[in-house]
Design a protein around this motif. Structure first.
Motif, PDB file in Angstrom:
ATOM      1  N   PRO A   1       0.826  -1.211   0.000  1.00  0.00           N
ATOM      2  CA  PRO A   1       0.000   0.000   0.000  1.00  0.00           C
ATOM      3  C   PRO A   1       0.860   1.260   0.000  1.00  0.00           C
ATOM      4  CG  PRO A   1      -0.810  -1.582   1.606  1.00  0.00           C
ATOM      5  CD  PRO A   1       0.511  -2.112   1.118  1.00  0.00           C
ATOM      6  N   LYS A   2       0.295   2.363  -0.494  1.00  0.00           N
ATOM      7  CA  LYS A   2       1.064   3.600  -0.618  1.00  0.00           C
ATOM      8  C   LYS A   2       1.643   4.057   0.715  1.00  0.00           C
ATOM      9  CE  LYS A   2      -2.222   5.988  -2.717  1.00  0.00           C
ATOM     10  NZ  LYS A   2      -3.168   5.004  -3.235  1.00  0.00           N
ATOM     11  N   THR A   3       0.890   3.895   1.808  1.00  0.00           N
ATOM     12  CA  THR A   3       1.375   4.366   3.105  1.00  0.00           C
ATOM     13  C   THR A   3       2.628   3.609   3.537  1.00  0.00           C
ATOM     14  OG1 THR A   3      -0.210   2.843   4.144  1.00  0.00           O
ATOM     15  CG2 THR A   3      -0.877   5.152   3.900  1.00  0.00           C
ATOM     16  N   ILE A   4       2.644   2.285   3.332  1.00  0.00           N
ATOM     17  CA  ILE A   4       3.803   1.473   3.701  1.00  0.00           C
ATOM     18  C   ILE A   4       4.968   1.758   2.761  1.00  0.00           C
ATOM     19  CG2 ILE A   4       4.683  -0.887   3.865  1.00  0.00           C
ATOM     20  CD1 ILE A   4       1.891  -1.754   4.735  1.00  0.00           C
ATOM     21  N   ARG A   5       4.681   1.850   1.465  1.00  0.00           N
ATOM     22  CA  ARG A   5       5.730   2.086   0.477  1.00  0.00           C
ATOM     23  C   ARG A   5       6.391   3.443   0.696  1.00  0.00           C
ATOM     24  NH1 ARG A   5       2.829   0.949  -3.607  1.00  0.00           N
ATOM     25  NH2 ARG A   5       2.381   3.013  -4.446  1.00  0.00           N
ATOM     26  N   ALA A   6       5.580   4.467   1.001  1.00  0.00           N
ATOM     27  CA  ALA A   6       6.129   5.805   1.208  1.00  0.00           C
ATOM     28  C   ALA A   6       7.045   5.845   2.423  1.00  0.00           C
ATOM     29  CB  ALA A   6       4.991   6.808   1.367  1.00  0.00           C
ATOM     30  N   ALA A   7       6.611   5.234   3.538  1.00  0.00           N
ATOM     31  CA  ALA A   7       7.428   5.232   4.755  1.00  0.00           C
ATOM     32  C   ALA A   7       8.750   4.514   4.514  1.00  0.00           C
ATOM     33  CB  ALA A   7       6.660   4.566   5.891  1.00  0.00           C
ATOM     34  N   ARG A   8       8.686   3.381   3.789  1.00  0.00           N
ATOM     35  CA  ARG A   8       9.908   2.613   3.530  1.00  0.00           C
ATOM     36  C   ARG A   8      10.882   3.399   2.658  1.00  0.00           C
ATOM     37  NH1 ARG A   8       7.839  -1.356   0.906  1.00  0.00           N
ATOM     38  NH2 ARG A   8       8.477  -0.680  -1.166  1.00  0.00           N
TER      39      ARG A   8
ATOM     40  N   ARG B   1       5.180  26.322  10.436  1.00  0.00           N
ATOM     41  CA  ARG B   1       4.998  25.327  11.489  1.00  0.00           C
ATOM     42  C   ARG B   1       3.671  24.585  11.324  1.00  0.00           C
ATOM     43  NH1 ARG B   1       5.147  26.534  18.030  1.00  0.00           N
ATOM     44  NH2 ARG B   1       4.689  24.395  18.708  1.00  0.00           N
ATOM     45  N   ASP B   2       2.623  25.307  10.963  1.00  0.00           N
ATOM     46  CA  ASP B   2       1.317  24.678  10.741  1.00  0.00           C
ATOM     47  C   ASP B   2       1.399  23.641   9.621  1.00  0.00           C
ATOM     48  OD1 ASP B   2       0.037  26.276  12.676  1.00  0.00           O
ATOM     49  OD2 ASP B   2      -0.308  27.873  11.218  1.00  0.00           O
ATOM     50  N   VAL B   3       2.095  23.996   8.555  1.00  0.00           N
ATOM     51  CA  VAL B   3       2.237  23.087   7.415  1.00  0.00           C
ATOM     52  C   VAL B   3       2.983  21.824   7.823  1.00  0.00           C
ATOM     53  CG1 VAL B   3       3.314  22.802   5.147  1.00  0.00           C
ATOM     54  CG2 VAL B   3       2.072  24.906   5.687  1.00  0.00           C
ATOM     55  N   LEU B   4       4.074  21.989   8.555  1.00  0.00           N
ATOM     56  CA  LEU B   4       4.853  20.824   8.993  1.00  0.00           C
ATOM     57  C   LEU B   4       4.029  19.925   9.907  1.00  0.00           C
ATOM     58  CD1 LEU B   4       8.352  22.434   9.662  1.00  0.00           C
ATOM     59  CD2 LEU B   4       7.770  20.811   7.855  1.00  0.00           C
ATOM     60  N   GLU B   5       3.240  20.524  10.788  1.00  0.00           N
ATOM     61  CA  GLU B   5       2.403  19.730  11.683  1.00  0.00           C
ATOM     62  C   GLU B   5       1.359  18.943  10.907  1.00  0.00           C
ATOM     63  OE1 GLU B   5       2.565  19.091  14.957  1.00  0.00           O
ATOM     64  OE2 GLU B   5       4.491  20.132  14.955  1.00  0.00           O
ATOM     65  N   MET B   6       0.797  19.548   9.868  1.00  0.00           N
ATOM     66  CA  MET B   6      -0.188  18.833   9.059  1.00  0.00           C
ATOM     67  C   MET B   6       0.457  17.665   8.321  1.00  0.00           C
ATOM     68  SD  MET B   6      -3.188  18.270   7.977  1.00  0.00           S
ATOM     69  CE  MET B   6      -4.194  19.665   8.472  1.00  0.00           C
ATOM     70  N   LEU B   7       1.631  17.880   7.755  1.00  0.00           N
ATOM     71  CA  LEU B   7       2.336  16.792   7.077  1.00  0.00           C
ATOM     72  C   LEU B   7       2.631  15.650   8.047  1.00  0.00           C
ATOM     73  CD1 LEU B   7       4.898  18.766   4.884  1.00  0.00           C
ATOM     74  CD2 LEU B   7       2.740  17.730   4.154  1.00  0.00           C
ATOM     75  N   LYS B   8       3.042  16.008   9.243  1.00  0.00           N
ATOM     76  CA  LYS B   8       3.339  14.994  10.254  1.00  0.00           C
ATOM     77  C   LYS B   8       2.075  14.217  10.617  1.00  0.00           C
ATOM     78  CE  LYS B   8       5.178  14.525  14.954  1.00  0.00           C
ATOM     79  NZ  LYS B   8       5.727  15.257  16.126  1.00  0.00           N
ATOM     80  N   ALA B   9       0.941  14.922  10.719  1.00  0.00           N
ATOM     81  CA  ALA B   9      -0.318  14.269  11.081  1.00  0.00           C
ATOM     82  C   ALA B   9      -0.779  13.299   9.995  1.00  0.00           C
ATOM     83  CB  ALA B   9      -1.397  15.319  11.343  1.00  0.00           C
ATOM     84  N   VAL B  10      -0.607  13.659   8.736  1.00  0.00           N
ATOM     85  CA  VAL B  10      -1.030  12.786   7.636  1.00  0.00           C
ATOM     86  C   VAL B  10      -0.066  11.619   7.480  1.00  0.00           C
ATOM     87  CG1 VAL B  10      -1.500  12.661   5.155  1.00  0.00           C
ATOM     88  CG2 VAL B  10      -2.193  14.684   6.461  1.00  0.00           C
ATOM     89  N   GLY B  11       1.240  11.883   7.628  1.00  0.00           N
ATOM     90  CA  GLY B  11       2.217  10.804   7.543  1.00  0.00           C
ATOM     91  C   GLY B  11       3.007  10.801   6.245  1.00  0.00           C
ATOM     92  N   PRO B  12       3.924   9.833   6.091  1.00  0.00           N
ATOM     93  CA  PRO B  12       4.827   9.789   4.937  1.00  0.00           C
ATOM     94  C   PRO B  12       4.124   9.772   3.588  1.00  0.00           C
ATOM     95  CG  PRO B  12       5.578   8.281   6.635  1.00  0.00           C
ATOM     96  CD  PRO B  12       4.224   8.775   7.073  1.00  0.00           C
TER      97      PRO B  12
END
Length: 227
Positions: free
Chosen positions: A9-16, A77-88
Motif C-alpha cells: 500500500p502507498k502508506t507502507i511504500r512511502a514510509a519505507r 509550522r502549521d504546514v509541517l504539523e499537518m504533514l506529520k499528522a497525515v504521515g509519509p
C-alpha cells in the motif's frame, strides 16, 4: 502467493522509501518484512526519528512575505504539523511547499487558495485579511464549502456582493484541512502513478481523487481532535 515490495500500500511504500530511499526492491525477504511489521505495531519502529528528519530535510518550505492587506493564515509550522499528522504518504516525493503571494488576477471574483504543480510542488497563496467583500454573489457550492470550514457568508443582494467573515482560526483551518489536504491529494495521485511531469489522469479525475483524499484525512483528523 508472495507479495513484492512495489505492491505494498502507498502508506507502507512511502514510509519505507523515505527511510531508505536507495534500497532495492529485492532487499529483505517477506518473513523479515513481517517481523518489521510486528515491531512497528509494538512501538519499536527502527529509525523512526530519522524518518521524520529525513522527510523534512528533503522538503523545502519557502515563505514569501505577504503584501499589505494580505497574510498567510497558516505558517510554516502549521504546514509541517499537518504533514506529520497525515504521515509519509503525504510528503514522500514532495519537493517543496511555497507560501506565496497571490496571482495578480486572483481577486476578480474569488481568492485563489492553492495550486499543485508537477512534479511535487504545492503553492499556498496569501489571503486577504478578513472580512472579505467579494464582487458578485457566490455560487451555492462555493458558499457551502466556505461555511463548512466555519466561515460566515452573507449575500448582499442589493449591491451584488458577498461578505465573508472568518471567526477566530477558521481561515487557518480552511487552508490546512481543505486546501493543503486537497493539493496533497493531487500530489499522492501524481507521484504514485510514476512521477511523470504531466498530469496522469484527466483533470476531472484528478480533482475527484484529491477531494476524496482530503475528505478521508480531514475526517481522520477530526476524530483525533480534542472536543
Amino acid at each position: 502467493m508472495s507479495r513484492s515490495k512495489h505492491t505494498d500500500p502507498k502508506t507502507i511504500r512511502a514510509a519505507r522509501r523515505i527511510r531508505a530511499p536507495r534500497e532495492g526492491r529485492g532487499v529483505g525477504d517477506l518473513s523479515r518484512r513481517r517481523e518489521l511489521g510486528r515491531n512497528r505495531q509494538a512501538g519499536a519502529e527502527p529509525g523512526g526519528g530519522k524518518l521524520e528528519e529525513n522527510g523534512q530535510l528533503r522538503l523545502r518550505i519557502v515563505v514569501r512575505e505577504s503584501r499589505s492587506g494580505f497574510h498567510h493564515p497558516a505558517d510554516k509550522r502549521d504546514v509541517l504539523e499537518m504533514l506529520k499528522a497525515v504521515g509519509p504518504v503525504a510528503f514522500y516525493g514532495l519537493r517543496s511547499i511555497e507560501l506565496a503571494r497571490s496571482p495578480a488576477d486572483s481577486l476578480i471574483s474569488m481568492p485563489v487558495f492553492g495550486r499543485y504543480c508537477v512534479p511535487g510542488r504545492i503553492i499556498l497563496f496569501e489571503q486577504p485579511l478578513p472580512p472579505w467583500r467579494l464582487p458578485g454573489l457566490l455560487k451555492g457550492d462555493v458558499a457551502r464549502r466556505l461555511e463548512r470550514a466555519g466561515a460566515m457568508v452573507t449575500r448582499l443582494t442589493d449591491v451584488g456582493a458577498t461578505l465573508v467573515h472568518w471567526p477566530h482560526a477558521t481561515l487557518r483551518r480552511f487552508m490546512l484541512e481543505e486546501v493543503l489536504l486537497h493539493e496533497l491529494g493531487h500530489h499522492v495521485l501524481q507521484h504514485h502513478k510514476g512521477k511523470r511531469p504531466v498530469r496522469v489522469t484527466r483533470t476531472r479525475d484528478h480533482e475527484s481523487f484529491a477531494a476524496r483524499f482530503a475528505e478521508k484525512y480531514r475526517l481522520s483528523l477530526m476524530k483525533g481532535r480534542s472536543p
